[in-house]
Design an enzyme around this catalytic site. Structure first.
Site, PDB file in Angstrom:
ATOM      1  N   ASP A   1      35.681  44.154  40.553  1.00 39.99           N
ATOM      2  CA  ASP A   1      37.096  43.666  39.563  1.00 39.99           C
ATOM      3  C   ASP A   1      36.370  44.420  38.399  1.00 39.99           C
ATOM      4  O   ASP A   1      36.536  42.909  37.355  1.00 39.99           O
ATOM      5  CB  ASP A   1      37.817  42.561  39.505  1.00 39.99           C
ATOM      6  CG  ASP A   1      38.978  43.317  39.110  1.00 39.99           C
ATOM      7  OD1 ASP A   1      39.340  43.936  38.324  1.00 39.99           O
ATOM      8  OD2 ASP A   1      39.740  42.714  39.372  1.00 39.99           O
TER       9      ASP A   1
ATOM     10  N   ASP B   1      51.126  42.565  37.404  1.00 37.49           N
ATOM     11  CA  ASP B   1      49.601  42.538  36.767  1.00 37.49           C
ATOM     12  C   ASP B   1      49.339  42.459  35.729  1.00 37.49           C
ATOM     13  O   ASP B   1      50.222  43.565  34.713  1.00 37.49           O
ATOM     14  CB  ASP B   1      48.719  43.477  37.210  1.00 37.49           C
ATOM     15  CG  ASP B   1      47.554  43.943  36.617  1.00 37.49           C
ATOM     16  OD1 ASP B   1      47.057  43.745  36.211  1.00 37.49           O
ATOM     17  OD2 ASP B   1      47.130  45.116  36.860  1.00 37.49           O
TER      18      ASP B   1
ATOM     19  N   LYS C   1      45.599  39.766  26.042  1.00 38.20           N
ATOM     20  CA  LYS C   1      44.529  38.828  27.181  1.00 38.20           C
ATOM     21  C   LYS C   1      43.143  38.039  26.573  1.00 38.20           C
ATOM     22  O   LYS C   1      43.495  37.170  26.995  1.00 38.20           O
ATOM     23  CB  LYS C   1      44.804  39.790  28.332  1.00 38.20           C
ATOM     24  CG  LYS C   1      44.277  39.163  29.899  1.00 38.20           C
ATOM     25  CD  LYS C   1      44.453  39.956  31.197  1.00 38.20           C
ATOM     26  CE  LYS C   1      44.398  39.396  31.965  1.00 38.20           C
ATOM     27  NZ  LYS C   1      44.399  40.471  32.779  1.00 38.20           N
TER      28      LYS C   1
ATOM     29  N   GLU D   1      43.579  37.977  40.191  1.00 38.70           N
ATOM     30  CA  GLU D   1      42.994  39.677  40.337  1.00 38.70           C
ATOM     31  C   GLU D   1      42.506  39.686  42.026  1.00 38.70           C
ATOM     32  O   GLU D   1      43.411  40.601  41.747  1.00 38.70           O
ATOM     33  CB  GLU D   1      42.684  40.408  39.578  1.00 38.70           C
ATOM     34  CG  GLU D   1      43.842  40.483  38.330  1.00 38.70           C
ATOM     35  CD  GLU D   1      42.992  39.901  36.567  1.00 38.70           C
ATOM     36  OE1 GLU D   1      42.936  40.571  36.295  1.00 38.70           O
ATOM     37  OE2 GLU D   1      43.938  39.158  35.565  1.00 38.70           O
TER      38      GLU D   1
END
Lengths: 250, 646
Positions: free
Chosen positions: B230, B49, B110, B208
């Site tokens: 999420d 992850d 990210k 994810e």
């Protein structure tokens, strides 16, 4: 941004090739294994070398999902078959296999997904069947039903008027109410068409199940296909207008 | 940057000559040795992850899921990279450098994956490090060197890899890496690149929220229709899945790759900075180290307020000054309400796309650290009309799911299968700057679409193809992914037939192949990836696609009407030249008048007016066309016997 010379698309692509032979069976069953060159007798795998075989380009979506060319399908059965075949073809299960097998699994899975997406939806399913049987889905022009032509022109004007009106004004509110009534009427009309379609679907299935090849059966087949084409065309037209309406007033 | 892919390497013993070409670089066909090797290769595949704030690495062994801890038992590695005089450091120790050495310490990298500088213009001010752009890709200046976001991410991946290798005492070379479901092609490709740079073969990029559903499915035997909400540090995703007999079928997904806990922190930072200016008379916005200190304190306070109703903020300032204030949960909630409300829009869209209502959702699963905020839980519960649950640690569940997928790929788990979807529609540019969709959003992947291309000018040797991703009608409102030129044999217009296959693989990454239908030869394609449009724009595109749907349709109608008018004008001009002498003057004059009226209408913006003028022109030219047709028939019949004609 650089100017792109626009690609010229051929509109008759993606046509499933049509064969008049109604008893066409799985094409892959009679082909040669790409790997060991022996005749493939299994459904999806070569029985000799156990390599996965590519789904033939000739395989139509009904055959692909193991379903007869019917228009009322049990969604549960269709889903079960889709899940079963996904377990057969999904690239996840080919990670440790050769590049060739991975490539085949990828394209088979893509075909399977398209087949399921098409057959899952009754309207898309009927359009696809029409294309298979008559070979020209792109000929289905979205056209208004003749009796609604005037009404639709008027509606378009009202819609323009609403777009130009001052939101919140009395006039705008009044037009909106009119448009809502129109929308409801069109919805009813669409439902009517859909129930007509369902009756045609049943007719088609009855004809398929009987499997007769008489001239009467042929005439009946042509009647159903023609009516279905017109209805689908009108339904799409109405549907587009409803969407347009909904996007404007909601 | 041009990358050339040759199809020469395609194995001749394959069923067909395949030439895969992803938008960024080529998928190299494996050598015979590698293929042979892979059959016996039972090396462990790990699940990673790669988060905005924290990253984790996990594996599965004999049905047991495990997250690799560090020496102190901590499972999370902060996604922070610092360049120090002693070299690169990653994780917890790098985090200390955030305030000590802010210009040379990278966090939240990210957010920059797969983007150009223009994409992140709005938030440049929040980052203490210096960003530039080369070749459409952001570069981060750290000391003397510049790094691309995939390089920085690779440092984090390498740290995770080392940690796992030390813990398991074996070499780790293969991984499944998670990305937000709403990541586009460029962002996925950038993540894959990061893996490669870190020395990992990335066997799969997995979304994810769907990864989380795998972990839930395995550990909790969840069945039915579930919504996975999420909400992480930098991104938000919502996925709706149907879980049945081991199949995890994604029905719809939506999200915002620029919405996360970071945004809540920023609201607090802005508030504290303003208060410090007023109360202490210090403007700390010019001090990256103090800004970092404020940001970290804001984040800690936010976390504390998930358990407590009030907390004390303490920030050390220049000149031995100190800022303190009390912050209550109520205050935090009213400050972060708008950020949290933004997550609900994608939720509603996903429900709509799945054809479901709140009542159809059996369970709501929470994933990501930001779902620890009580307000998030309240809003989610209110939207779905049922209490969400989070039996699994929301920080760890994604890594666990990646490990499950890794086990599926290695052949360990065989009863579970994830059928995911592509989050954004894929299309190409067509006449008039309109995007023509080839693969709609929420289509199950792998998905393919074929288009036949030909030429429209005699002897034309190429056709330019522009690939797009997004939901809007017009090209300019969508994300440009890449361009390539299709080579055409120099033949009369319309004769060449090149079939192009657009295939979205199980990673959600696009592959393009081309075949000349006349010869059956596959063709090499040079794909030029583009980062022309900003991603904030891509996000806006989706939101806007609903807001501006009507406007788009209007714009499209106008473009189509203009195109039709143009071809009618051309055809009528031709008729006039060829057959104008066959009819009376009054008639040609009427046609010319109608022509010029149509030309005027075409330059206007009313598609209805254009259509009306077209009808008028058609009527005016009807007789001319009939005369012309008769004339050409007559000419064709001259010199033929009656028997030949019938």
């Amino acid at each position: 941004m650089a100017q792109t010379s626009c690609p010229f698309l051929l509109m008759d692509h993606d046509q499933p090739s049509t064969h008049s032979d109604p008893h066409r069976q799985l094409q892959m069953a009679r082909s040669m294994c790409w790997h060991c060159q022996s005749e493939v007798t299994g459904e999806y795998f070569c029985e000799r070398c156990v390599k996965v075989q590519p789904v033939s380009k000739e395989t139509d979506y009904f055959t692909c999902l193991g379903s007869p060319r019917r228009l009322t399908l049990d969604p549960k059965k269709l889903e079960a078959k889709f899940y079963e075949l996904s377990r057969t073809f999904h690239p996840d299960f080919y990670q440790t296999k050769s590049t060739e097998e991975q490539t085949i699994s990828l394209s088979n899975a893509a075909v399977l997904n398209t087949a399921y997406r098409t057959l899952r939806d009754p309207i898309q399913r009927a359009e696809y069947l029409l294309a298979l049987e008559t070979g020209s889905v792109k000929d289905i022009r979205t056209s208004p039903p003749a009796d609604l032509f005037e009404e639709i022109l008027e509606l378009q004007d009202t819609l323009e008027e609403y777009r130009a009106s001052d939101r919140g004004s009395d006039q705008s509110h009044r037009i909106r109410v009119t448009l809502q009534t129109e929308e409801e009427a069109l919805e009813r009309r669409k439902e009517e068409m859909e129930s007509q379609l369902r009756r045609l679907f049943a007719d088609w299935d009855k004809l398929q199940d009987a499997g007769e090849v008489t001239s009467a059966a042929r005439a009946e087949r042509d009647r159903i296909l023609k009516q279905m084409r017109d209805l689908l065309s009108h339904r799409t037209y109405i549907n587009n207008i409803i969407n347009d309406l909904a996007a404007t007033i909601n | 940057m041009l990358k050339r892919v040759s199809n020469e390497a395609a194995e001749s013993d394959g069923p067909e000559a395949y030439c895969f070409c992803t938008l960024r670089g080529a998928k190299r066909p494996r050598t015979k040795f590698e293929t042979l090797f892979s059959i016996f290769d039972m090396a462990r595949i790990v699940g990673i992850d790669l988060g905005t704030t924290n990253s984790l690495i996990a594996y599965m062994k004999e049905g047991q899921l495990c997250i690799v801890p560090d020496r102190n038992g901590r499972t999370m590695v902060p996604s922070v990279v610092a360049v120090t005089d002693n070299g690169l450091i990653v994780g917890d120790s790098a985090k200390e450098h955030l305030t000590r050495n802010p210009e040379r310490t990278v966090y939240s990298v990210k957010r920059f994956m797969g983007k150009g500088l223009a994409d992140v213009q709005d938030e440049l001010g929040y980052f203490p490090y210096h960003l530039t752009e080369t070749g459409g890709v952001i570069r981060i200046r750290l000391g003397q060197k510049s790094y691309s976001p995939p390089q920085i991410s690779a440092m984090i991946l390498k740290e995770l890899k080392l940690r796992a290798e030390a813990y398991l005492s074996e070499s780790i070379t293969k991984a499944v890496i998670t990305v937000p479901a709403y990541f586009n092609d460029s962002q996925r490709q950038a993540t894959k690149d990061a893996g490669l740079i870190a020395g990992l073969e990335v066997l799969r990029i997995i979304n994810e929220p769907t990864a989380a559903s795998l972990a839930y499915g395995l550990q909790k035997n969840t069945q039915g229709t579930i919504a996975v909400y999420d909400f992480g540090g930098g991104t938000f995703d919502i996925s709706i899945l149907k879980l049945k007999d081991g199949i995890f079928e994604v029905l719809a997904t939506n999200g915002d790759t620029h919405l996360g806990g970071d945004d809540v922190d920023r609201v607090l930072v802005d508030l504290f900075v303003a208060e410090i200016r007023v109360r202490e008379g210090i403007d700390i916005s010019g001090y990256p180290d103090y800004i970092q200190a404020v940001r970290l304190e804001a984040e800690r306070a936010k976390i504390r307020l998930s358990d407590d109703l009030k907390t004390e903020i303490t920030i050390e300032l220049p000149e031995d000054k100190r800022f303190t204030r009390e912050l209550t949960r109520d205050q935090l909630e009213s400050l972060s309400m708008s950020v949290i409300e933004r997550t609900l829009i994608p939720c509603r869209m996903a429900l709509k796309d799945a054809g479901l209502t709140q009542k159809d959702i059996d369970e709501v699963v929470l994933v990501g650290g930001s779902t620890r905020m009580p307000l998030v839980r309240q809003r989610v519960e209110a939207l779905f009309e049922k209490p969400p649950h989070c039996h699994l640690n929301p920080d760890e569940v994604v890594a666990l799911g990646a490990a499950v997928q890794a086990d599926i790929l290695s052949g360990g788990t065989t009863d579970m299968l994830l059928l995911d979807v592509t989050p954004l529609s894929l299309g190409i540019e067509t006449m008039g700057g309109v995007m023509s969709s080839l693969i709609r959003r929420n289509t199950t992947i792998p998905a393919s679409a074929k288009e036949m291309f030909t030429t429209y000018v005699d002897g034309q040797t190429g056709v330019d193809i522009h690939i797009l991703q997004g939901e809007r009608e017009l090209v300019k409102d969508n994300r440009s992914l890449a361009r390539f030129r299709l080579k055409m044999p120099p033949l009369p217009a319309g004769v060449p037939r090149i079939e192009v296959t657009f295939l979205i693989d199980a990673n959600g990454i696009l592959n393009v192949t081309a075949t000349d239908m006349r010869t059956g030869q596959s063709q090499s394609i040079e794909v030029k990836p583009s980062y022309g449009l900003s991603d904030t724009e891509v996000e806006r595109m989706i939101e806007d696609s609903f807001k501006f749907a009507a406007e788009d349709i209007g714009a499209r109608k106008l473009i189509e009407a203009r195109l039709d008018a143009e071809s009618l004008i051309k055809a009528t001009d031709k008729s006039l030249t060829e057959a104008g002498h066959l009819v009376v003057h009054e008639e040609t004059d009427a046609i010319r008048t109608a022509l010029s009226q149509l030309s005027t209408a075409k330059d206007g913006t009313d598609p209805r007016a254009i259509r009306a003028r077209m009808v008028e022109l058609e009527q005016a030219a009807m007789h001319l066309n009939v005369v012309m047709l008769d004339d050409s028939l007559k000419k064709g019949l001259q010199g033929k016997k009656v028997s030949e004609v019938s």
